[in-house]
Design a protein around this motif. Structure first.
Motif, mmCIF file in Angstrom:
data_model
loop_
_atom_site.group_PDB
_atom_site.id
_atom_site.type_symbol
_atom_site.label_atom_id
_atom_site.label_comp_id
_atom_site.label_asym_id
_atom_site.label_seq_id
_atom_site.Cartn_x
_atom_site.Cartn_y
_atom_site.Cartn_z
ATOM 1 N N GLY A 1 0.799 -1.214 0.000
ATOM 2 C CA GLY A 1 0.000 0.000 0.000
ATOM 3 C C GLY A 1 0.834 1.266 0.000
ATOM 4 O O GLY A 1 1.657 1.475 0.890
ATOM 5 N N LEU A 2 0.620 2.135 -0.990
ATOM 6 C CA LEU A 2 1.370 3.382 -1.064
ATOM 7 C C LEU A 2 1.063 4.279 0.118
ATOM 8 O O LEU A 2 1.971 4.899 0.688
ATOM 9 C CB LEU A 2 1.046 4.104 -2.380
ATOM 10 C CG LEU A 2 1.737 5.455 -2.590
ATOM 11 C CD1 LEU A 2 3.254 5.303 -2.565
ATOM 12 C CD2 LEU A 2 1.287 6.100 -3.896
ATOM 13 N N ARG A 3 -0.188 4.363 0.506
ATOM 14 C CA ARG A 3 -0.551 5.251 1.617
ATOM 15 C C ARG A 3 0.132 4.813 2.915
ATOM 16 O O ARG A 3 0.539 5.648 3.719
ATOM 17 C CB ARG A 3 -2.068 5.288 1.778
ATOM 18 C CG ARG A 3 -2.774 5.935 0.593
ATOM 19 C CD ARG A 3 -4.260 6.126 0.826
ATOM 20 N NE ARG A 3 -4.909 6.670 -0.358
ATOM 21 C CZ ARG A 3 -4.892 7.941 -0.717
ATOM 22 N NH1 ARG A 3 -4.263 8.821 0.032
ATOM 23 N NH2 ARG A 3 -5.497 8.347 -1.818
ATOM 24 N N THR A 4 0.256 3.522 3.125
ATOM 25 C CA THR A 4 0.933 3.026 4.324
ATOM 26 C C THR A 4 2.417 3.367 4.281
ATOM 27 O O THR A 4 2.999 3.776 5.290
ATOM 28 C CB THR A 4 0.753 1.505 4.442
ATOM 29 O OG1 THR A 4 -0.639 1.197 4.447
ATOM 30 C CG2 THR A 4 1.383 0.984 5.721
ATOM 31 N N VAL A 5 3.036 3.213 3.104
ATOM 32 C CA VAL A 5 4.450 3.544 2.944
ATOM 33 C C VAL A 5 4.678 5.032 3.212
ATOM 34 O O VAL A 5 5.613 5.411 3.928
ATOM 35 C CB VAL A 5 4.931 3.173 1.526
ATOM 36 C CG1 VAL A 5 6.338 3.705 1.278
ATOM 37 C CG2 VAL A 5 4.894 1.666 1.329
ATOM 38 N N VAL A 6 3.818 5.869 2.643
ATOM 39 C CA VAL A 6 3.960 7.319 2.816
ATOM 40 C C VAL A 6 3.765 7.719 4.277
ATOM 41 O O VAL A 6 4.485 8.571 4.809
ATOM 42 C CB VAL A 6 2.957 8.064 1.911
ATOM 43 C CG1 VAL A 6 2.929 9.551 2.242
ATOM 44 C CG2 VAL A 6 3.311 7.851 0.446
ATOM 45 N N LYS A 7 2.800 7.079 4.932
ATOM 46 C CA LYS A 7 2.500 7.402 6.330
ATOM 47 C C LYS A 7 3.712 7.170 7.229
ATOM 48 O O LYS A 7 3.929 7.889 8.206
ATOM 49 C CB LYS A 7 1.317 6.570 6.799
ATOM 50 C CG LYS A 7 0.840 6.890 8.208
ATOM 51 C CD LYS A 7 -0.367 6.042 8.577
ATOM 52 C CE LYS A 7 -0.820 6.322 10.001
ATOM 53 N NZ LYS A 7 -1.985 5.482 10.389
ATOM 54 N N LYS A 8 4.513 6.165 6.904
ATOM 55 C CA LYS A 8 5.701 5.877 7.706
ATOM 56 C C LYS A 8 6.807 6.884 7.467
ATOM 57 O O LYS A 8 7.721 7.021 8.279
ATOM 58 C CB LYS A 8 6.208 4.462 7.387
ATOM 59 C CG LYS A 8 5.236 3.367 7.801
ATOM 60 C CD LYS A 8 5.748 2.000 7.445
ATOM 61 C CE LYS A 8 6.912 1.597 8.311
ATOM 62 N NZ LYS A 8 7.308 0.186 8.102
ATOM 63 N N LEU A 9 6.726 7.604 6.345
ATOM 64 C CA LEU A 9 7.777 8.563 5.990
ATOM 65 C C LEU A 9 7.458 9.986 6.422
ATOM 66 O O LEU A 9 8.337 10.734 6.848
ATOM 67 C CB LEU A 9 8.013 8.543 4.476
ATOM 68 C CG LEU A 9 8.638 7.283 3.883
ATOM 69 C CD1 LEU A 9 8.613 7.359 2.367
ATOM 70 C CD2 LEU A 9 10.072 7.115 4.380
#
Length: 398
Positions: free
Chosen positions: A203-211
């Protein structure tokens, strides 16, 4: 209504008329959004056919569109990523017409790009001073200079979230800049004939949320969810696969009751699982085309798939991919959650919280749900796939 035979494809993305099972509703939805000028983010569990859909769109562009598919799996730096896009543009004769049309219109940015080319061959396009080239800036300039009367260029970027994760392993700051650069590139949509369709297995949104907490970095993307097959689609897929086996000399006859039993065991109608099971059932009748299959045969095939060495790599990949999605402590919690569910069928949030009271449990669950491991029903989490559940209980859970 007559139907066409379909070949089983459980390796590479199902590509071509004999292998691709069309999802017309999804494909039409994607084109409607593209014709509105939107950039898209396709989301779906693994093995649902995202890449196959992208390949179909690439091979069947609508009038006035050029569609370029770019798989960026394994890319771990921004420059390589933008170089892929840049070279894809430069190597496309339909866009540039062997350079002459564009140069004759005296588009200075394209002329500058042309002047930097030192060689053109089967290995690709060579650029003078290639190691010093800023491919993001070159790509941005090149896209900005596309003629207004050219066809609209659609980039299909597969495994994009994985690229973000790969870059983040080396530098969180570079990964954030990479996301911002991509957003800036998408904003050229308003002035240039380009659009982007992004998808991936995490999931892109999950990856972005961690960054970063900056949700604006991807909020310009229109979300399109690709669901599992519905009952009618799943039954049609089975019928077409059985016809495909007939062309191989394998007579697999499944009546409505057996098809219903098979689909009930699968739970979520993922094309890959259906193909895997039909393939194995075909092996059961290979030496006796007059054999009548039973529900017990379907049960045995499920058990065979779970324990077989031929499917071990596929299932074990579900476990190893957790390393790509999580830090070590998160991975351990995810494995404990999945192992508990595999043994006990379900698990409540409160039980999960007791595994680790400090960890960001919600983020872990978002990844596991998005990536197709589990789903939530009545405040309890269960595996999406009984096949994956049984394999996990058999191979992973202690």
């Amino acid at each position: 209504m007559s139907i066409e035979a379909l070949s089983i494809s459980t390796g590479q993305p199902a590509d071509g008329k004999k292998k691709f099972f069309p999802r017309d509703n999804i494909i039409n939805q994607i084109w409607r959004r593209l014709k509105r000028g939107e950039d898209l983010l396709l989301t779906a569990p693994r093995r649902i056919g995202k890449s196959s859909i992208l390949h179909y769109i690439k091979k069947n562009p609508h009038e006035g569109y050029i569609v370029k598919y770019i798989s960026i799996m394994g890319v771990d730096n921004s420059d390589t990523y933008f170089k892929n896009i840049y070279n894809t543009l430069l190597e496309n004769d339909e866009i540039f017409g062997f350079w002459s049309t564009f140069i004759e219109k005296r588009k200075q940015n394209a002329k500058d790009a042309k002047d930097k080319i030192s060689s053109v061959g089967l290995e690709g396009i060579g650029l003078e001073g290639e190691s010093k080239t800023n491919y993001y800036e070159e790509t941005k300039a090149l896209l900005s200079s596309l003629p207004k009367d050219t066809k609209r260029v659609i980039f299909l970027l597969d495994e994009f979230p994985e690229t973000v994760s790969n870059i983040a392993r080396y530098s969180k700051e570079e990964a954030i800049k990479f996301l911002q650069d991509n957003r800036d590139l998408r904003q050229l949509n308003h002035d240039a004939n380009i659009q982007f369709v992004i998808t991936g297995s995490i999931g892109l949104r999950t990856v972005v949320k961690k960054l970063t907490n900056d949700e604006n970095i991807i909020n310009d993307l229109t979300l399109i969810d690709i669901p599992p097959l519905d009952n009618d689609e799943a039954n049609l897929l089975i019928d077409r696969l059985c016809l495909g086996l007939q062309e191989e000399g394998i007579c697999l006859n499944l009546d409505d009751e057996l098809k219903a039993y098979l689909l009930d065991k699968i739970v979520q109608y993922i094309p890959y699982y259906i193909m895997m099971i039909i393939d194995e059932l075909g092996e059961e009748v290979l030496d006796d085309n007059n054999r009548v299959l039973s529900k017990e045969d379907i049960d045995n095939v499920f058990s065979k798939i779970i324990k077989s060495r031929s499917t071990a790599d596929y299932f074990s990949n579900w476990k190893t991919r957790l390393r790509d999605a999580f830090e070590l402590n998160e991975e351990k919690v995810a494995i404990k959650i999945l192992s508990h569910i595999s043994k006990h069928d379900e698990m409540e949030y409160s039980e999960m919280r007791r595994i680790d009271t400090e960890i960001d449990l919600q983020s872990i669950l978002e990844v596991l749900e998005y990536d197709g491991y589990i789903n939530q029903q009545n405040e309890k989490y269960r595996f999406n796939s009984p096949l994956l559940k049984e394999w996990w209980a058999y191979r992973v859970a202690e």
